[in-house]
Design an enzyme around this catalytic site. Sequence first.
Site, PDB file in Angstrom:
ATOM      1  N   ASN A   1       9.744  -6.543   3.395  1.00  0.00           N
ATOM      2  CA  ASN A   1       9.630  -5.334   2.724  1.00  0.00           C
ATOM      3  C   ASN A   1      10.699  -4.140   2.905  1.00  0.00           C
ATOM      4  O   ASN A   1      11.099  -4.130   3.933  1.00  0.00           O
ATOM      5  CB  ASN A   1       8.285  -4.751   2.909  1.00  0.00           C
ATOM      6  N   GLY A   2      11.130  -3.432   1.959  1.00  0.00           N
ATOM      7  CA  GLY A   2      12.078  -2.314   1.766  1.00  0.00           C
ATOM      8  C   GLY A   2      13.228  -2.600   0.913  1.00  0.00           C
ATOM      9  O   GLY A   2      13.806  -3.509   1.148  1.00  0.00           O
ATOM     10  N   GLU A   3      13.250  -1.709   0.024  1.00  0.00           N
ATOM     11  CA  GLU A   3      14.697  -1.443  -0.601  1.00  0.00           C
ATOM     12  C   GLU A   3      14.973  -2.824  -1.558  1.00  0.00           C
ATOM     13  O   GLU A   3      16.034  -3.159  -1.676  1.00  0.00           O
ATOM     14  CB  GLU A   3      15.925  -1.490   0.244  1.00  0.00           C
TER      15      GLU A   3
ATOM     16  N   PRO B   1       0.816  -1.322   0.178  1.00  0.00           N
ATOM     17  CA  PRO B   1      -0.020  -0.052  -0.047  1.00  0.00           C
ATOM     18  C   PRO B   1       0.973   1.069  -0.077  1.00  0.00           C
ATOM     19  O   PRO B   1       2.077   1.453   0.703  1.00  0.00           O
ATOM     20  CB  PRO B   1      -0.749  -0.067   1.448  1.00  0.00           C
ATOM     21  N   MET B   2       0.702   2.156  -0.791  1.00  0.00           N
ATOM     22  CA  MET B   2       1.445   3.469  -0.809  1.00  0.00           C
ATOM     23  C   MET B   2       0.267   4.627  -1.100  1.00  0.00           C
ATOM     24  O   MET B   2      -0.433   4.548  -2.195  1.00  0.00           O
ATOM     25  CB  MET B   2       2.265   3.666  -1.945  1.00  0.00           C
ATOM     26  N   GLU B   3      -0.237   5.441  -0.068  1.00  0.00           N
ATOM     27  CA  GLU B   3      -1.080   6.344  -0.031  1.00  0.00           C
ATOM     28  C   GLU B   3      -0.859   7.514  -1.135  1.00  0.00           C
ATOM     29  O   GLU B   3       0.260   8.019  -1.334  1.00  0.00           O
ATOM     30  CB  GLU B   3      -0.830   7.258   1.194  1.00  0.00           C
TER      31      GLU B   3
ATOM     32  N   CYS C   1       3.239   3.721   8.534  1.00  0.00           N
ATOM     33  CA  CYS C   1       3.241   4.832   7.928  1.00  0.00           C
ATOM     34  C   CYS C   1       4.131   5.925   8.854  1.00  0.00           C
ATOM     35  O   CYS C   1       3.796   6.088   9.826  1.00  0.00           O
ATOM     36  CB  CYS C   1       1.830   5.270   7.674  1.00  0.00           C
TER      37      CYS C   1
END
Length: 310
Positions: free
Chosen positions: A199-201, A7-9, A98
Amino acid sequence: MRLILAPMEGVLDHLMRDLLTRLNPFDLCVTEFVRVVDMRLPPRVFYRLCPELHQGCRTPAGTPVRIQLLGQDPDWLAENAAQACRLGAGGIDLNFGCPAKTVNKHRGGAALLGDSEQLYRIARAVRAAVPAELPVSAKIRLGQDERDSYLQNSLALAEGGITELAVHARSKRDGYRPPAYWSLVRDIRRALTIPVVVNGEIWNAGQAAQAREDSGCADLMLGRGALALPNLGATLVRDEAPMAWPQVVALLLAYSDMEIAGDKGLYYPNRIKQWLSYLRLHYAEAQALFARIRTLGQTADIRRRLAEPA
């Protein structure tokens, strides 16, 4: 290996979910967060952020979509989780990751990572409100200012009844600055019996393999990397070659048609520039294209510039 679209707002909306799930073998998408404060939200809020509710909570390509909630009050989060499920949600995700200041100042998102008891209360209340056959997942970071609370928070959420945990391998203070601390996620993976997703990078196949090895997690969540390389998931699972720039331009034009038709072009100039800012991380050509449209504010002008030969 399972692949989950993060999810990315304001970025990974239903149109982008549609586009990326057509290109990649994602097993799951998570919506932008539904902010919960002190009321049961009306159905229109859920339909706006997750129009896939009208199609069995799946993208047109058939990828399941899970609705994400953000808030701090266990009872109201539970009430809205139940509301989402009545509308056809296939599961609920809880946002504790977030790092945005506007969210954190109201004790939402990563601001709750300093209160594992509250995490437990939220997880327990939401799990009780959601039908037993549906999943309740959560996303966290490794901590607030330090990377120090991840194990305590993960255990609290698992004890509260969540069925899956995604871990962004940085603290709130780290933001999105590299590196991601994938090896710390291994501690969580060892401590929990539920699935853990790293998750991440993760920008390419090499980093995906390293994230899995360091974390001990079989499953990956892709966010910014999926925007920078639109077929990243397919390169990982199907061994496809990264998309060539002409293919990306065709994709930008296809997205333009979707965005203009779906939202009447109201947000289109900002959305297309935002996507190009991610594409610049993988494609040198995206920098030149961004420079050509950066000052343009009209949809028709941007659309014409996209269609021009480089």
